[in-house]
Write a protein that holds these residues in place. Structure first.
Motif, short mmCIF file in Angstrom:
data_model
loop_
_atom_site.label_atom_id
_atom_site.label_comp_id
_atom_site.label_asym_id
_atom_site.label_seq_id
_atom_site.Cartn_x
_atom_site.Cartn_y
_atom_site.Cartn_z
N GLU A 14 0.86 -1.20 0.00
CA GLU A 14 0.00 0.00 0.00
C GLU A 14 0.89 1.24 0.00
O GLU A 14 1.64 1.48 0.95
CB GLU A 14 -0.90 -0.01 1.24
N CYS A 247 -6.35 5.22 -7.15
CA CYS A 247 -7.28 4.92 -6.05
C CYS A 247 -8.69 4.92 -6.63
O CYS A 247 -9.34 5.97 -6.69
CB CYS A 247 -7.13 5.98 -4.96
N THR A 279 -5.53 2.67 -1.61
CA THR A 279 -6.86 2.94 -1.03
C THR A 279 -7.16 4.43 -0.86
O THR A 279 -8.31 4.81 -0.77
CB THR A 279 -6.98 2.29 0.36
N LYS A 282 -9.18 4.68 3.34
CA LYS A 282 -10.05 3.49 3.43
C LYS A 282 -11.22 3.71 4.39
O LYS A 282 -12.28 3.12 4.22
CB LYS A 282 -9.25 2.24 3.80
N THR A 287 -13.35 1.42 1.96
CA THR A 287 -12.79 0.38 1.09
C THR A 287 -11.65 -0.34 1.78
O THR A 287 -11.31 -0.03 2.94
CB THR A 287 -12.33 1.00 -0.26
N GLU A 292 -9.96 -3.03 -3.72
CA GLU A 292 -9.45 -2.28 -4.87
C GLU A 292 -8.86 -3.24 -5.91
O GLU A 292 -9.02 -3.05 -7.11
CB GLU A 292 -8.39 -1.26 -4.43
#
Ligand code: 6MZ
Length: 339
Positions: A14, A247, A279, A282, A287, A292
């Motif tokens: 991430e 994103c 994200t 999030k 999410t 994703e």
């Protein structure tokens, strides 16, 4: 294994997660209980639901900020966010956050130290997830504030280069303006630069950002190959080879992209431009990174092999050492070999 389970299980990277935008509703409830009755925001929390527009998203950040206004709250929020990413099988996480001074409650230094303490905490170490921090500059808050945050990023990079690795230029894209060249000072000492770019149309700013050549770009939503006036910017972006953090849910919920199938992922992927999936926020947009991945697989027909390639290329765009990148790639390869 069905797609959902597969996307959850892949070890993921991430690279674009704003700390306060990532705080879950569960943590917000926990933080509201810490506040004195006079400060209690529990009423407001009941009104929080995932944002459905850019404006709403930025209002939600303010609510989250009202609950993360002490070093203790920042520490708790960071620990919880890290744990949640870990539970979603993120093996490497770059968090970004804007240091805040809250009169009588928290200095910017205490803010940064609370995040570093959470990253160094035994709870985080136990998970094995690697976490780095980018110090954010909020475009709305002007150049003096930007210079202050850049100076702090340099100070903490010099003390904790293992954790503080870069600067992020972000903030409401419809408000304020910061010259990207201010970030040169940070780059000179070795900090990496990630800049939000073209979340809304702004040709002059995009040209300035692309000429500055940040290490990564966020969004690039309004650099489209087929829209009037942006073809030239699109060619400039492709030529730059600067990795773009994409994103999907954030852009669709903010309505800067009309639908998932029209997301810029489609043409950047097709053009083999360096990209990674992230994200953004999030908590605020409801999410996870697994979701994703599922979205790109569903809307753009990606295979398990394509998803693996996305994970492996994200490793290469991470702001970390070659040694750490090799270890991360190995974890991804091991997962694929055994599934
Ligand atoms: C631009 C964004 C953003 O820094 O308080 N932020 N900036 N575009 C976005 N797309 C939706 N999402 C979040 O986290 C929240 C802050 O991150 C930036 C905004 O400045 C927001 O206030 P921190 O941890």
């Amino acid at each position: 294994m069905d797609l959902k389970t597969f996307c959850k299980k892949i070890p993921k990277i991430e690279l674009h997660a704003h700390l306060n935008g990532s705080v879950s509703l569960q943590t917000l409830h926990k933080l509201s209980e810490l506040q004195s009755p006079a400060d209690a925001k529990s009423q407001i929390i009941h009104e929080i639901h995932p944002s459905e527009s850019l404006k709403e998203g930025f209002k939600l950040f303010e609510i989250v900020h009202s609950l993360t206004d002490t070093p203790e709250a920042i520490f708790i929020a960071t620990c919880d966010v890290i744990q949640e990413f870990y539970n979603d099988n993120i093996i490497y996480l770059e968090l970004r956050s804007t240091p805040r001074h809250v009169e009588g409650k928290m200095t910017k230094k205490e803010y940064i130290e609370a995040i570093i303490n959470a990253i160094k905490s035994p709870e985080t170490k136990r998970t094995g997830i690697t976490v780095k921090l980018l110090i954010s500059v909020d475009r709305k808050r002007g150049e003096k504030n930007a210079e202050e945050n850049i100076a702090l990023a340099i100070e903490y990079y010099e003390k904790y280069s293992e954790y503080v690795v870069g600067i992020d230029l972000s903030g409401d894209p419809t408000q304020g303006e910061i010259s990207i060249n201010l970030l040169q000072r940070a780059r000179n000492v070795g900090l990496k630069i990630a800049a939000h770019c073209a979340e809304v149309p702004n040709e002059k700013e995009v040209v300035d950002i692309l000429n500055f050549k940040p290490d990564r770009l966020g969004h690039c939503t309004c650099i489209h190959p087929n829209l009037n006036g942006t073809k030239q910017l699109y060619d400039m972006l492709l030529k730059s080879r600067i990795p773009v953090e994409l994103c999907l849910t954030s852009n669709v919920k903010c309505k800067t992209v009309p639908s998932f199938s029209e997301h810029q992922f489609a043409y950047l992927y097709e053009a083999k431009h360096p990209i990674c999936i992230a994200t953004d926020d999030k908590g605020v947009f409801g999410t996870t990174l697994s979701e994703e991945f599922e979205l790109v697989a569903i809307h753009f027909g990606l295979t398990q092999q394509n998803l693996k390639d996305l994970c492996l290329s994200a490793v290469q765009y991470a702001f970390t050492t070659e040694e750490e990148k090799s270890q991360l790639s190995l974890k991804i390869e091991l997962f694929y070999n055994s599934n």
